[in-house]
Design a protein around this motif. Structure first.
Motif, PDB file in Angstrom:
ATOM      1  N   CYS A  48       0.817  -1.218   0.000  1.00  0.00           N
ATOM      2  CA  CYS A  48       0.000   0.000   0.000  1.00  0.00           C
ATOM      3  C   CYS A  48       0.848   1.264   0.000  1.00  0.00           C
ATOM      4  N   ASP A 135       2.157  -3.556   6.653  1.00  0.00           N
ATOM      5  CA  ASP A 135       2.063  -3.356   5.202  1.00  0.00           C
ATOM      6  C   ASP A 135       2.436  -4.633   4.452  1.00  0.00           C
ATOM      7  N   ARG A 212      -4.687   1.632  11.545  1.00  0.00           N
ATOM      8  CA  ARG A 212      -4.806   2.097  10.169  1.00  0.00           C
ATOM      9  C   ARG A 212      -5.156   3.582  10.120  1.00  0.00           C
ATOM     10  N   ARG A 217      -3.420   4.350   6.575  1.00  0.00           N
ATOM     11  CA  ARG A 217      -3.463   3.156   5.742  1.00  0.00           C
ATOM     12  C   ARG A 217      -4.881   2.928   5.226  1.00  0.00           C
TER      13      ARG A 217
END
Length: 238
Positions: A48, A135, A212, A217
């Motif tokens: 990501c 990740d 997150r 994220r």
């Protein structure tokens, strides 16, 4: 963290060994995962992080901890995009075993260096390592991304860092993981003890989604409730 327990009380008081505990916990789990998948096929998977494969993420993580060990975190522009790109490029031709070995050494030894610093200025590196391991787990679609067995010390460190950086006050209700108080709460002194949490924004959800939110994220597929603050206001790592 059991039901009814609160993390974040006392967040204003630094625990110098907390980053080390987080790094050692991740060493035990994450390095083993990397060694079990040390092939170009696995390490070429996109993450990501824009433009970065798993190999790029691991190289960045290894380089950051090596900078801690060698005292090179004060260089001008360190950890900027350009600096990160240089660190990754320096390791571009390394065999995967060498790259993982460097990361393993960093996980094993950098925590003690962080603990010896009285200012705590580099403590966030340990949390960054934890998030980047998430990740990789996410890219590989294995369990425990941004959660897992290391989430306890990760939440404690996040509570301290958001206090130090004066992030918005947030009370996070994490179900069977109890309550976490993040940021600076009204009426909370240095210890952020009794009475903390009054007037704070509220999050209800799981610990991984909370991570997150603070780490900026992807949130697709997650379920949570957030009131009194926006997602953008919570972002800690940009």
């Amino acid at each position: 963290m059991a039901t009814g327990m609160t993390t974040g009380d006392g967040a204003g008081v630094r625990d110098p060994r907390l980053p080390e505990r987080l790094l050692l916990a991740e060493r035990e789990q994450f390095v083993r995962l990397l060694r079990s998948r040390a092939t170009d096929d696995y390490f070429s998977v996109r993450t990501c992080c824009p433009g970065w494969t798993v190999r790029h993420v691991v190289a960045h993580c290894a380089a950051a901890l090596d900078r801690v060990l060698t005292g090179r975190c004060q260089e001008e522009g360190v950890f900027s995009p350009a600096s990160n790109d240089r660190d990754i490029a320096e390791r571009a031709d390394w065999p995967l075993t060498r790259l993982i070995d460097e990361l393993d050494r960093g996980f094993a030894e950098a925590g003690a260096v962080l603990a010896d610093r009285t200012d705590g200025a580099l403590d966030a590196i340990a949390l960054g390592e934890y998030l980047h391991s998430g990740d990789v787990r996410e890219a590989w679609r294995v369990g425990g991304a941004y959660g897992g067995r290391s989430v306890g010390p990760a939440l404690e460190l996040l509570a301290h860092l958001t206090y130090v950086r004066k992030s918005p006050a947030l009370t996070a209700e994490l179900g069977d993981r109890g309550t976490v108080r993040l940021g600076v709460h009204e009426g909370a002194g240095e210890g952020a003890g009794e009475g903390a949490g009054e007037g704070a924004a509220v999050y209800v959800g799981d610990a991984a989604t909370l991570m997150r939110l603070y780490a900026n994220r992807p949130l697709a597929g997650s379920r949570y409730e957030l009131s009194g603050v926006t997602e953008a206001e919570l972002v800690f790592f940009r």
